[in-house]
Motif scaffolding. Structure first.
Motif, short mmCIF file in Angstrom:
data_model
loop_
_atom_site.label_atom_id
_atom_site.label_comp_id
_atom_site.label_asym_id
_atom_site.label_seq_id
_atom_site.Cartn_x
_atom_site.Cartn_y
_atom_site.Cartn_z
N VAL A 181 0.83 -1.20 0.00
CA VAL A 181 0.00 0.00 0.00
C VAL A 181 0.86 1.26 0.00
CG1 VAL A 181 -1.70 1.34 1.31
CG2 VAL A 181 -1.94 -1.14 1.14
N LEU A 182 1.86 1.28 0.88
CA LEU A 182 2.69 2.47 1.01
C LEU A 182 3.53 2.72 -0.23
CD1 LEU A 182 3.90 2.14 4.72
CD2 LEU A 182 1.97 3.45 3.80
N LEU A 183 3.85 1.67 -0.97
CA LEU A 183 4.65 1.82 -2.17
C LEU A 183 4.00 2.78 -3.16
CD1 LEU A 183 7.28 0.61 -3.40
CD2 LEU A 183 5.81 -0.98 -4.64
N THR A 184 2.69 2.64 -3.36
CA THR A 184 1.98 3.52 -4.29
C THR A 184 1.47 4.79 -3.61
OG1 THR A 184 -0.01 2.18 -3.92
CG2 THR A 184 1.28 1.73 -5.90
N MET A 185 1.03 4.66 -2.37
CA MET A 185 0.43 5.82 -1.71
C MET A 185 1.46 6.89 -1.40
SD MET A 185 -2.15 5.92 1.57
CE MET A 185 -0.96 6.26 2.86
N GLU A 186 2.67 6.49 -0.99
CA GLU A 186 3.70 7.46 -0.64
C GLU A 186 4.45 7.98 -1.87
OE1 GLU A 186 4.74 6.12 3.95
OE2 GLU A 186 6.15 5.62 2.33
N HIS A 187 4.34 7.28 -2.99
CA HIS A 187 4.95 7.75 -4.23
C HIS A 187 4.02 8.70 -4.99
CE1 HIS A 187 8.87 6.09 -5.26
NE2 HIS A 187 8.55 4.94 -4.73
N GLY A 188 2.72 8.45 -4.93
CA GLY A 188 1.77 9.14 -5.81
C GLY A 188 1.26 10.45 -5.27
N ARG A 189 0.35 11.04 -6.04
CA ARG A 189 -0.27 12.31 -5.67
C ARG A 189 -1.11 12.12 -4.41
NH1 ARG A 189 -3.26 14.76 -10.86
NH2 ARG A 189 -4.43 15.63 -9.10
N GLN A 190 -1.06 13.12 -3.54
CA GLN A 190 -1.75 13.01 -2.26
C GLN A 190 -3.27 13.16 -2.38
OE1 GLN A 190 0.06 12.08 0.70
NE2 GLN A 190 1.27 11.61 -1.12
N ASP A 191 -3.74 13.75 -3.48
CA ASP A 191 -5.18 13.85 -3.66
C ASP A 191 -5.74 12.60 -4.35
OD1 ASP A 191 -3.99 14.34 -6.09
OD2 ASP A 191 -5.40 15.91 -6.69
N GLN A 192 -4.88 11.61 -4.60
CA GLN A 192 -5.32 10.35 -5.21
C GLN A 192 -4.91 9.15 -4.35
OE1 GLN A 192 -3.52 10.47 -9.13
NE2 GLN A 192 -5.25 11.63 -10.00
N ARG A 193 -4.79 9.37 -3.06
CA ARG A 193 -4.34 8.29 -2.19
C ARG A 193 -5.31 7.12 -2.17
NH1 ARG A 193 -3.08 12.63 1.73
NH2 ARG A 193 -4.92 11.94 2.90
N GLY A 194 -6.58 7.40 -2.22
CA GLY A 194 -7.56 6.31 -2.22
C GLY A 194 -7.42 5.42 -3.43
N ARG A 195 -7.27 6.05 -4.60
CA ARG A 195 -7.08 5.27 -5.82
C ARG A 195 -5.76 4.51 -5.80
NH1 ARG A 195 -4.81 7.34 -11.47
NH2 ARG A 195 -3.02 7.28 -10.06
N ASN A 196 -4.68 5.21 -5.46
CA ASN A 196 -3.37 4.58 -5.51
C ASN A 196 -3.23 3.44 -4.51
OD1 ASN A 196 -2.65 6.42 -7.47
ND2 ASN A 196 -1.64 7.83 -6.06
N ALA A 197 -3.77 3.63 -3.32
CA ALA A 197 -3.70 2.57 -2.32
C ALA A 197 -4.54 1.35 -2.71
CB ALA A 197 -4.16 3.10 -0.96
N SER A 198 -5.58 1.58 -3.50
CA SER A 198 -6.47 0.47 -3.87
C SER A 198 -5.82 -0.49 -4.85
CB SER A 198 -7.78 1.01 -4.46
OG SER A 198 -7.57 1.57 -5.75
N PHE A 199 -4.70 -0.10 -5.46
CA PHE A 199 -4.02 -1.03 -6.38
C PHE A 199 -3.62 -2.32 -5.64
CE2 PHE A 199 -2.64 2.95 -8.83
CZ PHE A 199 -3.70 2.82 -9.73
#
Length: 439
Positions: free
Chosen positions: A148-166
């Motif tokens: 989860v943190l791999l995508t959430m901490e790399h990506g845009r902060q206003d898209q954390r829900g989407r990025n973490a859902s990967f």
């Protein structure tokens, strides 16, 4: 680096960033895909085979209870993995832990495929199965938060829900691959061949996913958020202790929200196989078809609801899924008892949509509860502890209730209680969408 800052760049950099996020998404989801492929293979074998080859001296239902007891071991061991790998993830980095857990899962699952049966080893056979199951669960306990943190901490902060859902897509892919592969094997082989040696093939095949996963993850950098933490020299000396002392209310909330979604997943993807084949007496292929369709829909529903939570909030989407699931757990068994394959598939698919409403925003909601210095340890512990109650013991409890009462109503009541706990936890939590990550 301020972790609340949105990732901004020049227009010419957008394509490179999209490619990078695609690689990150694949690296994030491949781990949980492998882990849940392995987990799904075990779950299906526990329902279809292990009650015969590892616990043959009991009635089919009692043998299934014992097989699901070893299933529960995989959840009980998750907090151990969460504690060990969570500590390492906050000390050494997200990427290092993700490679270690991936390799552990691959080795353990391949070893399961080599296990002699009860008829060859006697009591040592189920003991070895339980031991490997413990290690398998520990690997998953350390894997989830890092993915989860791999995508959430790399990506845009206003898209954390989407990025973490990967990461949350992984269980659906894994379930789909595992169930589909087993369905193919059962179609090609006779029942005797499948029971004799065919059940081993899916365990060996996981090695291919391990190789792919290692290739993806070795090509991914450490997250910018963790690099900033290293630069600031603000790492926690004892992340687990800090979580337990300073953040225990968040730990309680984020662990409790998992309970309802895990119970729902256990009913739809695990218990359905036993109920349809053992109680309703329908062909195994019908149960596998329903779970595969449910998993396929889940793959698309999870990122949709993860993205939706970025727009309208985590709690709103999550609560809609919990409320819908409370109603559906009663409708679900009614549809199963029609014995109509179309209605059975419909029951599983709709149930998986409600489950995705919870599962989509779950990853971001849990990890957003904790600051960077203890985020890996905190979210790992919350995820694994909630999973013991919601996922680990659910198939065992449901099978026991079925054996005692010989009807589905107690199972629906049990599920609705777990979902109510999730709702109470949501109502006591603060909204985390569109807010800076905790410092």
């Amino acid at each position: 680096m301020n972790e609340t800052t949105l990732t901004a760049g020049k227009p010419g950099q957008s394509e490179a960033k999209n490619n990078k996020m695609g690689r990150l998404a694949a690296a994030s989801s491949i781990g949980t895909t492998l882990e849940w492929y392995d987990f799904t293979v075990y779950n299906l074998m526990a329902a279809l085979v292990f009650n015969h080859i590892f616990f043959p001296s009991f009635s089919p239902l009692v043998g299934t209870i014992l097989a699901f007891s070893t299933y529960a071991v995989g959840y009980i061991s998750r907090p151990f993995g969460g504690v060990i790998f969570g500590h390492l993830g906050d000390k050494l980095g997200r990427r290092w832990v993700l490679i270690a857990t991936l390799m552990l899962m691959g080795v353990v699952t391949a070893a399961m495929g080599l296990l002699p049966t009860y008829f060859q080893w006697g009591i040592l056979s189920p003991v070895a199965l339980v031991t490997l199951r413990f290690l398998q669960g520990a690997a998953i306990g350390g894997e989830w938060a890092g993915s989860v943190l791999l995508t959430m901490e790399h990506g845009r902060q206003d898209q954390r829900g989407r990025n973490a859902s990967f990461t949350q897509i992984g269980p659906s892919f894994g379930t789909l691959l595992g169930a589909g592969f087993i369905a193919l094997i059962t179609y090609v082989l006779t029942a005797e061949q499948f029971m004799d040696w065919g059940w081993r093939i899916p365990f060996f095949s996981s090695v291919l996913l391990v190789v792919l996963g290692l290739w993806l993850r070795k090509g991914v950098d450490e997250t910018p958020v963790f690099k900033a933490l290293e630069t600031s020299e603000n790492k926690a000396d004892l992340p687990l202790k800090e979580v337990m002392v300073a953040h225990w209310p968040r730990l309680l909330i984020s662990g409790s929200v998992r309970i309802g979604s895990d119970i729902m997943y256990a009913i739809l993807m695990v218990f359905t196989l036993t109920y349809v084949t053992t109680i309703l007496g329908l062909p195994r292929s019908e149960a596998l078809t329903a779970t595969m369709l449910g998993a396929a829909v889940h793959v698309f529903a999870v990122p949709f609801f993860g993205s939706l939570s970025d727009k309208i909030g985590r709690r709103v989407v999550y609560a809609m899924g919990a409320l819908g699931s409370i109603i559906w757990v009663f409708v679900f068994f009614f549809l199963l008892h029609t014995l109509n394959p179309i209605y059975i598939c419909f029951a599983v698919v709709v149930g998986m949509v409600f489950q995705a409403m919870m599962y989509g925003p779950q990853a971001s909601f849990i990890t957003e509860q904790f600051p960077t210095r203890v985020r890996y340890a905190g979210s790992s512990l919350a995820y694994t502890l909630g999973g013991i109650i919601g996922g680990g013991f659910s198939p065992l409890i449901m099978t026991f209730l079925l054996k005692e009462y010989n009807q589905s109503l107690p199972i629906s009541i049990f599920a609705s209680i777990g979902l109510t706990v999730t709702l109470l936890a949501l109502f006591s939590a603060k909204e985390t969408a569109n807010k800076p990550l905790a410092e």
